[in-house]
Design an enzyme around this catalytic site. Structure first.
Site, PDB file in Angstrom:
ATOM      1  N   GLN A   9       0.842  -1.198   0.000  1.00  0.00           N
ATOM      2  CA  GLN A   9       0.000   0.000   0.000  1.00  0.00           C
ATOM      3  C   GLN A   9       0.874   1.243   0.000  1.00  0.00           C
ATOM      4  O   GLN A   9       1.908   1.281   0.653  1.00  0.00           O
ATOM      5  CB  GLN A   9      -0.855  -0.045   1.267  1.00  0.00           C
ATOM      6  CG  GLN A   9      -2.096   0.801   1.200  1.00  0.00           C
ATOM      7  CD  GLN A   9      -3.109   0.407   2.276  1.00  0.00           C
ATOM      8  OE1 GLN A   9      -3.077  -0.700   2.787  1.00  0.00           O
ATOM      9  NE2 GLN A   9      -4.008   1.300   2.608  1.00  0.00           N
ATOM     10  N   SER A  88       4.376  -6.366   2.955  1.00  0.00           N
ATOM     11  CA  SER A  88       3.032  -6.307   3.548  1.00  0.00           C
ATOM     12  C   SER A  88       1.997  -6.858   2.571  1.00  0.00           C
ATOM     13  O   SER A  88       2.013  -8.053   2.253  1.00  0.00           O
ATOM     14  CB  SER A  88       2.731  -4.866   3.974  1.00  0.00           C
ATOM     15  OG  SER A  88       1.523  -4.795   4.682  1.00  0.00           O
ATOM     16  N   LEU A  89       1.114  -6.015   2.053  1.00  0.00           N
ATOM     17  CA  LEU A  89       0.134  -6.431   1.049  1.00  0.00           C
ATOM     18  C   LEU A  89       0.810  -7.167  -0.119  1.00  0.00           C
ATOM     19  O   LEU A  89       0.268  -8.125  -0.683  1.00  0.00           O
ATOM     20  CB  LEU A  89      -0.592  -5.180   0.526  1.00  0.00           C
ATOM     21  CG  LEU A  89      -1.268  -5.302  -0.847  1.00  0.00           C
ATOM     22  CD1 LEU A  89      -2.521  -6.129  -0.734  1.00  0.00           C
ATOM     23  CD2 LEU A  89      -1.562  -3.933  -1.422  1.00  0.00           C
ATOM     24  N   ARG A 113      -9.009  -8.640   3.375  1.00  0.00           N
ATOM     25  CA  ARG A 113      -7.979  -8.049   4.240  1.00  0.00           C
ATOM     26  C   ARG A 113      -8.196  -6.542   4.371  1.00  0.00           C
ATOM     27  O   ARG A 113      -8.150  -5.975   5.466  1.00  0.00           O
ATOM     28  CB  ARG A 113      -6.599  -8.330   3.629  1.00  0.00           C
ATOM     29  CG  ARG A 113      -5.401  -7.798   4.409  1.00  0.00           C
ATOM     30  CD  ARG A 113      -4.135  -8.139   3.618  1.00  0.00           C
ATOM     31  NE  ARG A 113      -2.900  -7.892   4.359  1.00  0.00           N
ATOM     32  CZ  ARG A 113      -2.181  -6.783   4.287  1.00  0.00           C
ATOM     33  NH1 ARG A 113      -2.595  -5.785   3.519  1.00  0.00           N
ATOM     34  NH2 ARG A 113      -1.063  -6.655   4.970  1.00  0.00           N
ATOM     35  N   HIS A 195       0.253  -3.712  11.159  1.00  0.00           N
ATOM     36  CA  HIS A 195       1.374  -4.509  11.694  1.00  0.00           C
ATOM     37  C   HIS A 195       1.674  -4.198  13.166  1.00  0.00           C
ATOM     38  O   HIS A 195       2.824  -4.034  13.552  1.00  0.00           O
ATOM     39  CB  HIS A 195       2.626  -4.340  10.808  1.00  0.00           C
ATOM     40  CG  HIS A 195       2.368  -4.774   9.405  1.00  0.00           C
ATOM     41  ND1 HIS A 195       2.249  -6.107   9.056  1.00  0.00           N
ATOM     42  CD2 HIS A 195       2.140  -4.071   8.271  1.00  0.00           C
ATOM     43  CE1 HIS A 195       1.974  -6.184   7.760  1.00  0.00           C
ATOM     44  NE2 HIS A 195       1.895  -4.970   7.272  1.00  0.00           N
ATOM     45  N   GLN A 244       0.796 -12.238   9.889  1.00  0.00           N
ATOM     46  CA  GLN A 244       1.387 -11.045   9.270  1.00  0.00           C
ATOM     47  C   GLN A 244       0.760  -9.711   9.701  1.00  0.00           C
ATOM     48  O   GLN A 244       1.466  -8.727   9.909  1.00  0.00           O
ATOM     49  CB  GLN A 244       1.324 -11.182   7.738  1.00  0.00           C
ATOM     50  CG  GLN A 244       2.224 -10.232   6.986  1.00  0.00           C
ATOM     51  CD  GLN A 244       1.548  -9.633   5.768  1.00  0.00           C
ATOM     52  OE1 GLN A 244       0.468  -9.072   5.871  1.00  0.00           O
ATOM     53  NE2 GLN A 244       2.188  -9.769   4.625  1.00  0.00           N
TER      54      GLN A 244
END
Length: 291
Positions: A9, A88-89, A113, A195, A244
């Site tokens: 992102q 991440s994503l 998500r 996170h 995650q």
């Protein structure tokens, strides 16, 4: 060895993917399939939308995922990954690229998500901040000394960490980071504390969806955010993906491990060039390219 990396992102921009849609029949077919799966024409927002519209979490995450995955699929025979990783994503994009997830399942999980994260953000005021010019262990020590929830969330490159948590705790941590010698400690324009433990409600919601999804044996290892190590076992990949959302993104450590394991070329697949820039800061000798 060829390593392919996928952004997260923040890499989105108006017009993303439009050239792919207009020049590749396969890309057009996949974008239209995505519109059907999502139930709205995400392509309209990606190609013509404003920066504000693109910033909505329910749009941003699928948009970055689609740009990355469809670009990888249009590379055809040239796309032969020997290792993959995503920030991440971007880990979801990496898992489609190495065959762990199907295109459809990957998109559905990314959409779920995004919505789960959005909901979690609305429960408690929370945010993230970038800390520049401090060693990782100092950042960790400062976070541990603050009352409230604040943790190191993204290990982006040496001297660049992102912290995440309750808004007041993050603000206090920023002041303490500056006092400890940080060049800068600034709040980021994000919807919430990704996170960090603040994402626990989203993790629980997403865990059920991940558990119900088929994960295949990948064609090459993925270096996961949670472990910063090569993983090829489908069940282990699934377990790490569930953790995650509430665990830090160990990007620096992942790239260092990929280099130690023989990565000679890092190709960034998706919008922007953020990861290539971070990789060059992690290892000045690293060779990077953009797909």
């Amino acid at each position: 060895m060829k390593a392919y990396v996928f952004p997260g992102q923040g890499a989105q921009f108006t017009g993303m993917g439009k050239d792919l849609y207009e020049t590749s029949a396969l890309a057009k077919e996949l974008f239209e399939k995505a519109n059907e799966i999502l139930g709205f024409r995400i392509t309209d927002i990606m190609f013509e939308g404003t920066a504000e519209e693109l910033k909505e979490t329910k749009v941003t995450q699928p948009a970055v995922f689609l740009h990355s995955v469809i670009l990888a699929k249009t590379l055809g025979e040239d796309f032969k990954p020997e290792m993959v990783a995503g920030h991440s994503l971007g880990e979801f994009s990496a898992l489609v690229a190495n065959g762990t997830l199907s295109f459809e399942d990957g998109l559905k999980l990314v959409s779920q998500r995004a919505l789960a994260m959005q909901k979690a953000c609305e429960i408690t005021p929370s945010t993230m901040a970038a800390v520049l010019g401090l060693a990782d262990n100092i950042v960790e020590e400062v976070c541990a000394s603050i009352d409230g929830v604040v943790v190191a969330a993204n290990y982006n490159c040496p001297g660049q960490l992102v912290i995440s948590g309750e808004t007041t705790a993050v603000e206090k941590a920023c002041e303490a980071m500056k006092a400890a010698g940080a060049k800068r400690a600034l709040i980021l324009p994000v919807g919430g504390a990704f996170h960090s433990p603040m994402m626990e409600p989203a993790r629980e919601e997403l865990a059920a969806a991940i558990e119900a999804t088929t994960f295949a044996t990948p064609i090459c290892p993925v270096y996961q955010n949670v472990t910063a190590s090569a993983v090829s076992d489908a069940n282990e990949i699934k377990k790490n993906l569930i953790i995650q959302l509430t665990a830090p993104v160990k990007w620096t450590q992942s790239v260092q491990q990929m280099i130690a394991d023989g990565a000679t070329l890092f190709t960034e697949v998706g919008p922007g060039k953020v990861l290539a820039g971070l990789i060059n800061k992690i290892d000045k000798e690293a060779v990077t390219a953009n797909a």
